[in-house]
Design a protein around this motif. Structure first.
Motif, PDB file in Angstrom:
ATOM      1  N   ILE A 115       0.867  -1.172   0.000  1.00  0.00           N
ATOM      2  CA  ILE A 115       0.000   0.000   0.000  1.00  0.00           C
ATOM      3  C   ILE A 115       0.907   1.226   0.000  1.00  0.00           C
ATOM      4  N   ARG A 116       0.710   2.096  -0.963  1.00  0.00           N
ATOM      5  CA  ARG A 116       1.609   3.232  -1.152  1.00  0.00           C
ATOM      6  C   ARG A 116       0.887   4.538  -0.835  1.00  0.00           C
ATOM      7  N   VAL A 117       1.497   5.321   0.038  1.00  0.00           N
ATOM      8  CA  VAL A 117       0.918   6.592   0.462  1.00  0.00           C
ATOM      9  C   VAL A 117       1.916   7.706   0.166  1.00  0.00           C
ATOM     10  N   ALA A 118       1.478   8.703  -0.579  1.00  0.00           N
ATOM     11  CA  ALA A 118       2.324   9.862  -0.865  1.00  0.00           C
ATOM     12  C   ALA A 118       2.005  10.990   0.103  1.00  0.00           C
ATOM     13  N   ILE A 119       3.049  11.621   0.612  1.00  0.00           N
ATOM     14  CA  ILE A 119       2.911  12.780   1.491  1.00  0.00           C
ATOM     15  C   ILE A 119       3.436  13.990   0.728  1.00  0.00           C
ATOM     16  N   ILE A 120       2.530  14.863   0.323  1.00  0.00           N
ATOM     17  CA  ILE A 120       2.909  16.065  -0.418  1.00  0.00           C
ATOM     18  C   ILE A 120       2.965  17.198   0.586  1.00  0.00           C
TER      19      ILE A 120
ATOM     20  N   SER B 238      10.921   6.222   8.066  1.00  0.00           N
ATOM     21  CA  SER B 238      11.405   5.561   6.855  1.00  0.00           C
ATOM     22  C   SER B 238      10.463   5.815   5.684  1.00  0.00           C
ATOM     23  N   VAL B 239      11.027   6.230   4.547  1.00  0.00           N
ATOM     24  CA  VAL B 239      10.243   6.412   3.331  1.00  0.00           C
ATOM     25  C   VAL B 239      10.847   5.567   2.217  1.00  0.00           C
ATOM     26  N   THR B 240       9.998   5.139   1.301  1.00  0.00           N
ATOM     27  CA  THR B 240      10.454   4.332   0.167  1.00  0.00           C
ATOM     28  C   THR B 240      11.192   5.180  -0.851  1.00  0.00           C
ATOM     29  N   GLU B 241      10.670   6.386  -1.092  1.00  0.00           N
ATOM     30  CA  GLU B 241      11.305   7.275  -2.073  1.00  0.00           C
ATOM     31  C   GLU B 241      10.926   8.717  -1.766  1.00  0.00           C
TER      32      GLU B 241
ATOM     33  N   THR C 135       7.292  15.501   8.322  1.00  0.00           N
ATOM     34  CA  THR C 135       7.790  14.400   9.149  1.00  0.00           C
ATOM     35  C   THR C 135       6.743  13.967  10.157  1.00  0.00           C
ATOM     36  N   ARG C 136       6.078  14.937  10.738  1.00  0.00           N
ATOM     37  CA  ARG C 136       5.007  14.624  11.686  1.00  0.00           C
ATOM     38  C   ARG C 136       3.839  13.940  10.982  1.00  0.00           C
ATOM     39  N   ILE C 137       3.482  14.414   9.793  1.00  0.00           N
ATOM     40  CA  ILE C 137       2.412  13.784   9.014  1.00  0.00           C
ATOM     41  C   ILE C 137       2.755  12.318   8.755  1.00  0.00           C
ATOM     42  N   ALA C 138       4.007  12.067   8.352  1.00  0.00           N
ATOM     43  CA  ALA C 138       4.450  10.698   8.068  1.00  0.00           C
ATOM     44  C   ALA C 138       4.346   9.823   9.306  1.00  0.00           C
ATOM     45  N   SER C 139       4.718  10.364  10.452  1.00  0.00           N
ATOM     46  CA  SER C 139       4.673   9.602  11.694  1.00  0.00           C
ATOM     47  C   SER C 139       3.247   9.196  12.048  1.00  0.00           C
ATOM     48  N   ILE C 140       2.301  10.101  11.851  1.00  0.00           N
ATOM     49  CA  ILE C 140       0.901   9.791  12.166  1.00  0.00           C
ATOM     50  C   ILE C 140       0.368   8.711  11.228  1.00  0.00           C
ATOM     51  N   ILE C 141       0.695   8.794   9.945  1.00  0.00           N
ATOM     52  CA  ILE C 141       0.248   7.762   9.001  1.00  0.00           C
ATOM     53  C   ILE C 141       0.810   6.402   9.397  1.00  0.00           C
ATOM     54  N   LYS C 142       2.095   6.360   9.726  1.00  0.00           N
ATOM     55  CA  LYS C 142       2.726   5.100  10.127  1.00  0.00           C
ATOM     56  C   LYS C 142       2.153   4.564  11.438  1.00  0.00           C
ATOM     57  N   HIS C 143       1.636   5.435  12.268  1.00  0.00           N
ATOM     58  CA  HIS C 143       1.018   5.019  13.528  1.00  0.00           C
ATOM     59  C   HIS C 143      -0.147   4.072  13.269  1.00  0.00           C
ATOM     60  N   PHE C 144      -0.858   4.298  12.161  1.00  0.00           N
ATOM     61  CA  PHE C 144      -2.034   3.485  11.846  1.00  0.00           C
ATOM     62  C   PHE C 144      -1.770   2.435  10.773  1.00  0.00           C
ATOM     63  N   ALA C 145      -0.803   2.662   9.928  1.00  0.00           N
ATOM     64  CA  ALA C 145      -0.514   1.724   8.834  1.00  0.00           C
ATOM     65  C   ALA C 145       0.992   1.496   8.797  1.00  0.00           C
ATOM     66  N   LYS C 146       1.461   0.761   9.780  1.00  0.00           N
ATOM     67  CA  LYS C 146       2.896   0.606  10.010  1.00  0.00           C
ATOM     68  C   LYS C 146       3.634   0.073   8.795  1.00  0.00           C
ATOM     69  N   GLY C 147       3.008  -0.818   8.048  1.00  0.00           N
ATOM     70  CA  GLY C 147       3.714  -1.466   6.954  1.00  0.00           C
ATOM     71  C   GLY C 147       3.558  -0.819   5.603  1.00  0.00           C
ATOM     72  N   CYS C 148       2.881   0.332   5.528  1.00  0.00           N
ATOM     73  CA  CYS C 148       2.690   0.956   4.219  1.00  0.00           C
ATOM     74  C   CYS C 148       3.993   1.569   3.717  1.00  0.00           C
TER      75      CYS C 148
ATOM     76  N   LEU D  82       5.816   4.728   2.164  1.00  0.00           N
ATOM     77  CA  LEU D  82       5.630   6.173   2.076  1.00  0.00           C
ATOM     78  C   LEU D  82       6.471   6.764   0.950  1.00  0.00           C
ATOM     79  N   TYR D  83       5.867   7.693   0.227  1.00  0.00           N
ATOM     80  CA  TYR D  83       6.550   8.452  -0.823  1.00  0.00           C
ATOM     81  C   TYR D  83       6.438   9.930  -0.457  1.00  0.00           C
ATOM     82  N   SER D  84       7.577  10.574  -0.289  1.00  0.00           N
ATOM     83  CA  SER D  84       7.594  11.961   0.159  1.00  0.00           C
ATOM     84  C   SER D  84       7.899  12.901  -0.999  1.00  0.00           C
ATOM     85  N   ALA D  85       7.013  13.873  -1.214  1.00  0.00           N
ATOM     86  CA  ALA D  85       7.225  14.909  -2.223  1.00  0.00           C
ATOM     87  C   ALA D  85       7.306  16.253  -1.512  1.00  0.00           C
ATOM     88  N   LYS D  86       8.461  16.873  -1.561  1.00  0.00           N
ATOM     89  CA  LYS D  86       8.646  18.168  -0.900  1.00  0.00           C
ATOM     90  C   LYS D  86       8.263  19.284  -1.858  1.00  0.00           C
TER      91      LYS D  86
END
Length: 301
Positions: free
Chosen positions: A94-99, A108-111, A128-141, A143-147
């Motif tokens: 499951i892939r989640v992008a954080i824009i 940890s992010v995949t890319e 970073t905080r957004i990513a942490s909250i997502i991982k709190h509920f979906a630990k194994g997803c 993450l793709y980070s777009a700055k």
């Protein structure tokens, strides 16, 4: 100067030739809309072309600053027992992008992809905080980070980042920022979200923090195809800071806790309610396998 140019329709070869002869550099070309981003010092020569619908400078929005820690508690409390009980804890592809403002090495992010030219480091620790909250509920997803900005999100960068995320095959895009404007869902950003939603991508957007004032949902949370998230407070009521839409608009679509603590640092805002929904949606999606069913499920429950 940078500009967003929208055309009436897909460019013909002759129209493309006309553009190529102008004093501009194309830095973005949408795969979903008749839309480009350019750098030019002569916007008026572009504005005068009959196949150009609009040309404007990209908007600048806002992030909410904050610090990052590792232990998260919410107000009201949220428990993962239901997800664990039903084996819906977000494992698998499951892939989640954080824009957002980037994601630091704490999570940890995949890319990662930097659209600002300043590097991937998250200066304000918002993404970073957004990513942490997502991982709190979906630990194994994954993450793709777009700055898309350091202290402020940039609209043209957001357009680029959304298309990059789709190219990466993400299932969910989290946007915890936006632009304070009455776009009536017809701006380029909202139209792009409408297009990619047809390909099974869920776009989760923070509603905005305009203190319960009507018709203050931030763009792109105004578009029907976005899962627009408002915030509740510790008393399970609409948080006093959370934006709401026009009467009858159905916006925000859903509410989640926007208040809490990461270790001893308090957070507050719809920016942090959105990743709660993104994380839960990722966990449900792993179980259901269908993004539309997953969205329907969270709306029902």
């Amino acid at each position: 100067m940078r500009y967003i140019i929208r055309f009436h329709d897909k460019l013909s070869d002759s129209q493309q030739d006309i553009l190529n002869k102008l004093s501009l550099d194309i830095i973005y070309q949408s795969k979903f809309l008749p839309l480009i981003g350019v750098i030019t010092d002569e916007p008026e020569e572009i504005r005068g072309l009959d196949f150009v619908k609009s040309i404007r400078e990209p908007a600048v929005g806002s992030f909410m600053e904050g610090e990052f820690y590792t232990t998260i508690t919410f107000e009201p409390p949220l428990h993962k027992s239901l997800l664990v009980k039903n084996q819906m804890f977000g494992w698998g592809d499951i892939r989640v992008a954080i824009i957002d403002s980037g994601v630091n090495s704490d999570v940890s992010v995949t890319e990662s992809k930097d659209f600002t030219g300043t590097g991937n480091f998250d200066v304000i620790n918002h993404g970073t905080r957004i990513a942490s909250i997502i991982k709190h509920f979906a630990k194994g997803c994954n993450l793709y980070s777009a700055k898309i900005g350091n202290n402020e999100p940039d609209e043209l960068n957001m357009l680029k980042a959304i298309e990059w995320a789709v190219e990466k095959g993400v299932n969910i895009i989290n946007i915890s920022s936006g632009f304070k404007r009455n776009c009536n869902s017809d701006c380029e950003l909202c139209q792009l979200i409408s297009q990619i939603s047809k390909f099974g991508v869920a776009v989760v957007v923070a509603a905005g923090n305009e203190h319960n004032m009507e018709d203050t949902i931030y763009c792109p949370g105004r578009v029907d195809d976005a899962v627009t998230v408002g915030a509740i407070d510790r008393n399970m009521k609409l948080a006093s800071y959370s934006s709401i839409g026009k009467p009858g608009s159905g916006k925000p679509n859903i509410l989640a806790p926007g208040n809490g603590y990461i270790n001893d640092s308090r957070f507050e805002g719809t920016s942090f309610a959105a990743p709660v929904i993104s994380g839960i949606l990722a966990a449900i999606l792993y179980k259901s396998g269908n993004v539309y069913k997953a969205i329907e499920y969270i709306y029902r429950t």
